[in-house]
Design an enzyme around this catalytic site. Structure first.
Site, PDB file in Angstrom:
ATOM      1  N   CYS A  22     -11.573  10.255   1.755  1.00 57.04           N
ATOM      2  CA  CYS A  22     -11.741   9.139   0.454  1.00 57.04           C
ATOM      3  C   CYS A  22     -12.909   9.527   0.210  1.00 57.04           C
ATOM      4  O   CYS A  22     -13.358   8.805  -1.619  1.00 57.04           O
ATOM      5  CB  CYS A  22     -11.450   7.873   0.222  1.00 57.04           C
ATOM      6  SG  CYS A  22      -9.279   7.614   0.875  1.00 57.04           S
ATOM      7  N   HIS A  49     -13.812   3.159  -4.842  1.00 54.92           N
ATOM      8  CA  HIS A  49     -12.607   4.097  -4.280  1.00 54.92           C
ATOM      9  C   HIS A  49     -11.175   3.181  -5.365  1.00 54.92           C
ATOM     10  O   HIS A  49     -11.288   2.253  -4.669  1.00 54.92           O
ATOM     11  CB  HIS A  49     -12.679   3.913  -2.660  1.00 54.92           C
ATOM     12  CG  HIS A  49     -11.189   5.268  -2.362  1.00 54.92           C
ATOM     13  ND1 HIS A  49     -11.252   5.816  -2.901  1.00 54.92           N
ATOM     14  CD2 HIS A  49     -10.520   4.522  -1.938  1.00 54.92           C
ATOM     15  CE1 HIS A  49      -9.525   6.825  -2.380  1.00 54.92           C
ATOM     16  NE2 HIS A  49      -9.560   5.484  -1.402  1.00 54.92           N
ATOM     17  N   ASN A  58      -3.403   5.182  -4.861  1.00 54.39           N
ATOM     18  CA  ASN A  58      -5.204   5.989  -4.258  1.00 54.39           C
ATOM     19  C   ASN A  58      -4.629   7.787  -4.527  1.00 54.39           C
ATOM     20  O   ASN A  58      -4.057   8.251  -3.424  1.00 54.39           O
ATOM     21  CB  ASN A  58      -4.877   5.453  -3.425  1.00 54.39           C
ATOM     22  CG  ASN A  58      -6.107   6.098  -2.048  1.00 54.39           C
ATOM     23  OD1 ASN A  58      -6.444   6.859  -2.533  1.00 54.39           O
ATOM     24  ND2 ASN A  58      -5.881   5.165  -0.725  1.00 54.39           N
TER      25      ASN A  58
HETATM   26  O1  UT7 Z   1      -8.414   5.023   0.853  1.00 55.67           O
HETATM   27  C1  UT7 Z   1      -8.916   4.774   2.034  1.00 55.67           C
HETATM   28  C2  UT7 Z   1      -8.542   3.380   2.134  1.00 55.67           C
HETATM   29  N1  UT7 Z   1      -6.882   2.369   2.407  1.00 55.67           N
HETATM   30  C3  UT7 Z   1      -6.710   1.461   1.901  1.00 55.67           C
HETATM   31  O2  UT7 Z   1      -8.228   0.865   1.528  1.00 55.67           O
HETATM   32  C4  UT7 Z   1      -5.739   0.588   2.369  1.00 55.67           C
HETATM   33  C5  UT7 Z   1      -5.898  -0.732   2.789  1.00 55.67           C
HETATM   34  N2  UT7 Z   1      -5.290  -1.976   3.480  1.00 55.67           N
HETATM   35  C6  UT7 Z   1      -4.657  -2.122   1.719  1.00 55.67           C
HETATM   36  O3  UT7 Z   1      -4.844  -1.742   0.637  1.00 55.67           O
HETATM   37  C7  UT7 Z   1      -3.315  -2.915   2.598  1.00 55.67           C
HETATM   38  O4  UT7 Z   1      -3.484  -3.339   3.857  1.00 55.67           O
HETATM   39  C8  UT7 Z   1      -2.135  -2.915   2.411  1.00 55.67           C
HETATM   40  C9  UT7 Z   1      -1.411  -2.506   1.167  1.00 55.67           C
HETATM   41  C10 UT7 Z   1      -1.789  -1.387   3.123  1.00 55.67           C
HETATM   42  C11 UT7 Z   1      -0.959  -3.932   2.688  1.00 55.67           C
HETATM   43  O5  UT7 Z   1      -1.136  -4.770   2.696  1.00 55.67           O
HETATM   44  P1  UT7 Z   1      -1.153  -6.837   2.560  1.00 55.67           P
HETATM   45  O6  UT7 Z   1      -1.538  -7.797   2.632  1.00 55.67           O
HETATM   46  O7  UT7 Z   1      -2.241  -5.816   3.831  1.00 55.67           O
HETATM   47  O8  UT7 Z   1      -0.106  -6.496   3.891  1.00 55.67           O
HETATM   48  P2  UT7 Z   1       0.472  -6.252   5.606  1.00 55.67           P
HETATM   49  O9  UT7 Z   1       0.136  -4.968   6.061  1.00 55.67           O
HETATM   50  O10 UT7 Z   1      -0.186  -7.228   6.147  1.00 55.67           O
HETATM   51  O11 UT7 Z   1       1.851  -6.676   5.617  1.00 55.67           O
HETATM   52  C12 UT7 Z   1       2.444  -7.854   4.794  1.00 55.67           C
HETATM   53  C13 UT7 Z   1       4.056  -7.527   5.187  1.00 55.67           C
HETATM   54  C14 UT7 Z   1       4.509  -7.332   6.715  1.00 55.67           C
HETATM   55  O12 UT7 Z   1       5.387  -7.713   6.140  1.00 55.67           O
HETATM   56  P3  UT7 Z   1       5.876  -9.213   8.013  1.00 55.67           P
HETATM   57  O13 UT7 Z   1       5.373  -8.241   8.518  1.00 55.67           O
HETATM   58  O14 UT7 Z   1       4.812 -10.042   7.749  1.00 55.67           O
HETATM   59  O15 UT7 Z   1       7.028  -9.420   7.956  1.00 55.67           O
HETATM   60  C15 UT7 Z   1       4.819  -6.109   5.301  1.00 55.67           C
HETATM   61  O16 UT7 Z   1       5.404  -5.182   7.032  1.00 55.67           O
HETATM   62  O17 UT7 Z   1       4.584  -7.004   4.248  1.00 55.67           O
HETATM   63  C16 UT7 Z   1       5.282  -6.114   4.370  1.00 55.67           C
HETATM   64  N3  UT7 Z   1       4.875  -4.645   3.944  1.00 55.67           N
HETATM   65  C17 UT7 Z   1       5.656  -4.557   2.664  1.00 55.67           C
HETATM   66  N4  UT7 Z   1       6.656  -4.979   2.306  1.00 55.67           N
HETATM   67  C18 UT7 Z   1       7.638  -4.837   1.248  1.00 55.67           C
HETATM   68  C19 UT7 Z   1       4.408  -3.659   3.867  1.00 55.67           C
HETATM   69  N5  UT7 Z   1       4.205  -2.887   3.037  1.00 55.67           N
HETATM   70  C20 UT7 Z   1       5.743  -3.294   2.270  1.00 55.67           C
HETATM   71  C21 UT7 Z   1       5.944  -2.796   1.126  1.00 55.67           C
HETATM   72  N6  UT7 Z   1       6.943  -3.457   0.952  1.00 55.67           N
HETATM   73  N7  UT7 Z   1       5.352  -1.547   0.600  1.00 55.67           N
END
Ligand code: UT7
Length: 331
Positions: free
Chosen positions: A118, A258, A288
């Site tokens: 990225c 980004h 993204n």
């Molecule tokens: O391009 C390079 C740079 N990339 C980035 O910068 C991306 C960086 N990361 C992020 O943007 C975020 O971490 C995410 C959007 C990927 C995830 O957000 P988060 O607030 O960190 O959520 P999480 O991974 O901690 O997940 C929270 C919960 C989980 O459920 P449990 O374990 O708490 O029951 C996930 O399984 O949300 C669940 N979850 C979803 N639920 C519904 C993860 N993806 C989804 C989804 N829909 N699409």
């Protein structure tokens, strides 16, 4: 041979290509266990573009490049360097840059891909700046083009909701009045490579044993950790770039970072104490697009009149590698 060093660079033309097909969060609800509400509140994304079969990274890059060349009012034959930032090339070789140069009719012009995930577009901008400053190039094309829909696992809700396809391009020329990149910062840390990667399944196959499958691996990301590292690395890189130029944030008109997640953009603005309304945002429309995010944003900010001659714009990126980069541009 081009004439000796000149002061800076100018963006002579910008261009974009975004596939017509829109995949909304509602559409994704039918594919994986997710909801529009979750995706929008956790990422800021409403929809993303998905390439058709013919819309490869090369094809999209060519469309964006043609628009940038036409806005710069130069033919492809006038180019003396083509740099392409992509993590989704059609082939390992020839490079996407060579393929794009052929389709543009820029045969003979040096062309190569530059891969920093990225951060790729800002890396390419920094490389191009060196050639312009040294006087060894006068018309440089940079393309950021990505077809991430072909490398995400559409069963994985953790990643498939985040990415989209598209391309952006800029034509750079020397600027006699000193505008252009005022300062930059870039870096990489391969020790955290596993946090965000796209494996090449063929890379470890033995010569006598063909790989079991021809399909590529998909994007793997430790989202939470990448989120934290992205905010910290982009804020630190932005501060170093500003310090090198001796420019304070209050003199910056717009931050184009980004576009991975609106919460990352918010957290970056907060960390920098920069007004959130002066951060360019289009993540809600495209998700993204890796190396294509910043050139698409630059094109949109320029076309919408957000940026006027003399405005200072801070570009800042973070991605797999891990890599980070920032550049302070005078428009
Ligand atoms: O391009 C390079 C740079 N990339 C980035 O910068 C991306 C960086 N990361 C992020 O943007 C975020 O971490 C995410 C959007 C990927 C995830 O957000 P988060 O607030 O960190 O959520 P999480 O991974 O901690 O997940 C929270 C919960 C989980 O459920 P449990 O374990 O708490 O029951 C996930 O399984 O949300 C669940 N979850 C979803 N639920 C519904 C993860 N993806 C989804 C989804 N829909 N699409």
């Amino acid at each position: 041979m081009p004439s000796p060093p000149e002061a800076g660079l100018r963006l002579a033309g910008t261009g974009v290509f975004l596939p017509a097909r829109i995949l909304t969060n509602r559409d994704l609800e039918k594919l994986v266990e997710t909801s529009d509400e979750w995706i929008f509140t956790r990422t800021g994304i409403r929809e993303r573009r998905i390439a058709s079969e013919k819309e490869t990274s090369t094809w999209m890059g060519v469309q964006a490049a043609q628009q940038a060349l036409s806005r710069a009012k130069i033919p492809a034959s006038a180019l003396d360097l083509i740099l392409v930032a992509t993590v989704t090339p059609e082939s390992f070789f020839p490079s996407t840059a060579c393929r794009i140069s052929a389709d543009l009719g820029a045969t003979g012009c040096p062309a190569f891909d530059l891969q920093a995930a990225c951060s790729g577009f800002v890396y390419a901008l920094i490389v191009a700046d060196q050639f312009l400053r040294s006087g060894t190039a006068r018309n440089i094309l940079i393309v950021g083009t990505e077809r991430l829909s072909s490398v995400v696992d559409w069963r994985d809700r953790n990643t498939c909701v985040l990415f989209g396809d598209g391309a952006g391009a800029v034509v750079l020329q020397p600027s006699p009045d000193g505008r252009g990149i005022l300062s930059f910062d870039w870096g990489a840390d391969g020790t955290s490579a596993d946090l965000l990667h796209l494996h090449n399944p063929q890379s470890r196959g033995q010569a006598t044993q063909p790989p079991a499958t021809l399909s590529p691996d998909c994007i793997v990301m430790a989202g939470k950790e990448i989120f934290k590292q992205a905010v910290t690395a982009m804020a630190e890189s932005a501060k170093r770039t500003l310090a090198k130029a001796g420019v304070s944030l209050s003199d910056v008109k717009c931050v184009i970072s980004h576009q991975a997640n609106i919460r990352i953009i918010d957290a970056l603005a907060e960390k920098l104490k920069f007004p959130r309304e002066r951060c360019f945002v289009n993540v809600h429309r495209y998700g993204n697009m890796s190396a294509a995010c910043i050139p698409v944003a630059l094109h949109e900010a320029g076309s919408e009149g957000t940026l006027q001659k003399g405005d200072k714009v801070l570009l800042v990126a973070f991605g797999g590698g891990l890599t980070w980069s920032s550049a302070l541009l005078e428009w």
